[in-house]
Design an enzyme around this catalytic site. Structure first.
Site, PDB file in Angstrom:
ATOM      1  N   TYR A  16       0.835  -1.201   0.000  1.00  0.00           N
ATOM      2  CA  TYR A  16       0.000   0.000   0.000  1.00  0.00           C
ATOM      3  C   TYR A  16       0.862   1.240   0.000  1.00  0.00           C
ATOM      4  CZ  TYR A  16       0.974   0.857   4.962  1.00  0.00           C
ATOM      5  OH  TYR A  16       1.602   1.139   6.143  1.00  0.00           O
ATOM      6  N   LYS A  37       6.535  -1.866   1.910  1.00  0.00           N
ATOM      7  CA  LYS A  37       5.338  -1.293   2.541  1.00  0.00           C
ATOM      8  C   LYS A  37       4.184  -2.280   2.385  1.00  0.00           C
ATOM      9  CE  LYS A  37       3.221   3.259   3.127  1.00  0.00           C
ATOM     10  NZ  LYS A  37       3.253   3.266   4.573  1.00  0.00           N
ATOM     11  N   GLU A  94      12.393   2.695  14.106  1.00  0.00           N
ATOM     12  CA  GLU A  94      11.445   3.722  13.659  1.00  0.00           C
ATOM     13  C   GLU A  94      10.181   3.578  14.510  1.00  0.00           C
ATOM     14  OE1 GLU A  94      10.057   2.902   9.617  1.00  0.00           O
ATOM     15  OE2 GLU A  94      10.313   0.772   9.974  1.00  0.00           O
ATOM     16  N   LEU A 116      11.320   1.522   7.012  1.00  0.00           N
ATOM     17  CA  LEU A 116      10.675   1.978   5.788  1.00  0.00           C
ATOM     18  C   LEU A 116      11.345   3.288   5.387  1.00  0.00           C
ATOM     19  CD1 LEU A 116       8.185   1.305   3.912  1.00  0.00           C
ATOM     20  CD2 LEU A 116       7.089   3.213   5.088  1.00  0.00           C
TER      21      LEU A 116
HETATM   22  N1  PMP Z   1       7.726   3.876   8.990  1.00  0.00           N
HETATM   23  C1  PMP Z   1       6.601   3.148   8.986  1.00  0.00           C
HETATM   24  C2  PMP Z   1       6.639   1.791   9.611  1.00  0.00           C
HETATM   25  C3  PMP Z   1       5.427   3.664   8.420  1.00  0.00           C
HETATM   26  O1  PMP Z   1       4.304   2.928   8.404  1.00  0.00           O
HETATM   27  C4  PMP Z   1       5.431   4.969   7.888  1.00  0.00           C
HETATM   28  C5  PMP Z   1       4.172   5.552   7.314  1.00  0.00           C
HETATM   29  N2  PMP Z   1       3.877   5.015   6.106  1.00  0.00           N
HETATM   30  C6  PMP Z   1       6.623   5.688   7.907  1.00  0.00           C
HETATM   31  C7  PMP Z   1       7.753   5.116   8.467  1.00  0.00           C
HETATM   32  C8  PMP Z   1       6.698   7.067   7.329  1.00  0.00           C
HETATM   33  O2  PMP Z   1       6.712   7.010   5.902  1.00  0.00           O
HETATM   34  P1  PMP Z   1       6.110   8.179   5.045  1.00  0.00           P
HETATM   35  O3  PMP Z   1       6.825   9.420   5.421  1.00  0.00           O
HETATM   36  O4  PMP Z   1       6.392   7.765   3.637  1.00  0.00           O
HETATM   37  O5  PMP Z   1       4.648   8.258   5.352  1.00  0.00           O
END
Ligand code: PMP
Length: 281
Positions: free
Chosen positions: A33, A147, A180, A205
């Site tokens: 996603y 993701k 994270e 991610l």
């Molecule tokens: N880490 C994880 C595990 C996430 O789910 C997200 C949100 N999608 C992020 C980091 C932040 O990524 P982004 O800035 O692309 O939303």
């Protein structure tokens, strides 16, 4: 106003939008996603999100028959139909419906769903006042760079945070390293205003917001280091913050019971938040 969703070629009422009970997303979490932010009705950094979507699909040997241009049209239409000026647009691709069997179907009928809803992270209270985070074990699989919709460990961690009255859970590897958050990237500010966030690897991610904030920080002359940091280091940091598409840049004022800095959003965080908001407005 009733919400509209896109499901496999059709725009339909959100209330009745559904995928098959044997869709592999529901039975195996076999899907990927993306979440896009909409600001003033426009999708932010869509190319970066599509690049990441391509990487996730490739990693799971999935194919997307629709072109990026077509996907963009669909997303824009869902945003428009739901009259979302400030909000989020969700896209999910799964390996589709097939008789339940762990191996991939021979000819998968990939399913695509898109939804949109309003939210206002740029002006929201959390971005201005900051949030508390808790720390908890990172129980995810070893490919956190994909993701994937298999988010159970993230869900459990976020629930733990919610029960503790915190906004987010920062996830700790067995070596004490914070990878994270459950749905955001984690950052600290060390001595001399140096900004630190975990380097890109399969352990995190690669956040689109993370990468944008790295860019704005560097072009503002802020010293940035992409490296792992421990819980102990984070608790002694001058400042901490988190980044994500759904909340942009959010100061972290408390980690577990530890007050970070003076317990208020710090100057480096505020500056980066301001610079980031300027790039997307
Ligand atoms: N880490 C994880 C595990 C996430 O789910 C997200 C949100 N999608 C992020 C980091 C932040 O990524 P982004 O800035 O692309 O939303």
């Amino acid at each position: 106003m009733s919400r509209i969703a896109y499901v496999n070629g059709q725009f339909m009422s959100h209330d009745f939008a559904a995928i098959h009970i044997e869709d592999r997303a529901t039975q195996f979490g076999d899907g990927v996603y993306e979440v896009f932010a909409a600001v003033k009705g426009k999708l932010i950094d869509s190319e970066l999100h599509f690049d990441r979507l391509d990487r996730s699909l490739r990693a799971l040997e999935m194919e997307m028959s629709l072109s990026r241009a077509t996907l963009k049209l669909i997303l824009r239409e869902v945003v428009r139909l739901n009259r979302v000026t400030e909000g989020l647009c969700y896209l999910q691709v799964s390996r589709g419906a097939a008789p339940r069997n762990h191996t991939f179907p021979n000819k998968p009928s990939y399913s695509l769903i898109v939804t949109a809803r309003r939210s206002q992270p740029a002006t929201g209270k959390i971005g201005i006042e900051g949030v508390h985070v808790i720390t908890t074990a990172d129980q995810r699989w070893q490919r956190r760079d994909i993701k994937s919709v298999s988010l159970l460990p993230n869900v459990l961690a976020k629930q733990k945070a919610a029960v503790a009255g915190a906004f987010e859970a920062w996830l700790i590897h067995n070596n004490g390293i914070i990878t994270e958050g459950s749905h955001s990237n984690a950052w600290i500010v060390g001595d001399s205003g140096t900004v630190i966030t975990h380097h890109e690897s399969i352990d995190i991610l690669s956040g689109v917001t993370r990468n944008r904030v790295l860019q704005v920080a560097r072009s503002d002359g802020v010293k940035v280091i992409e490296r792992a940091f421990t819980v102990a280091e984070a608790k002694q940091a001058h400042e901490a913050f988190l980044t994500s598409t759904s909340s942009f840049v959010v100061p972290v004022t408390h980690i577990d019971d530890t007050v970070i800095g003076d317990g208020r959003p710090g100057p480096v965080t505020k500056r980066l938040r301001g610079l980031y908001l300027r790039t997307i407005s």
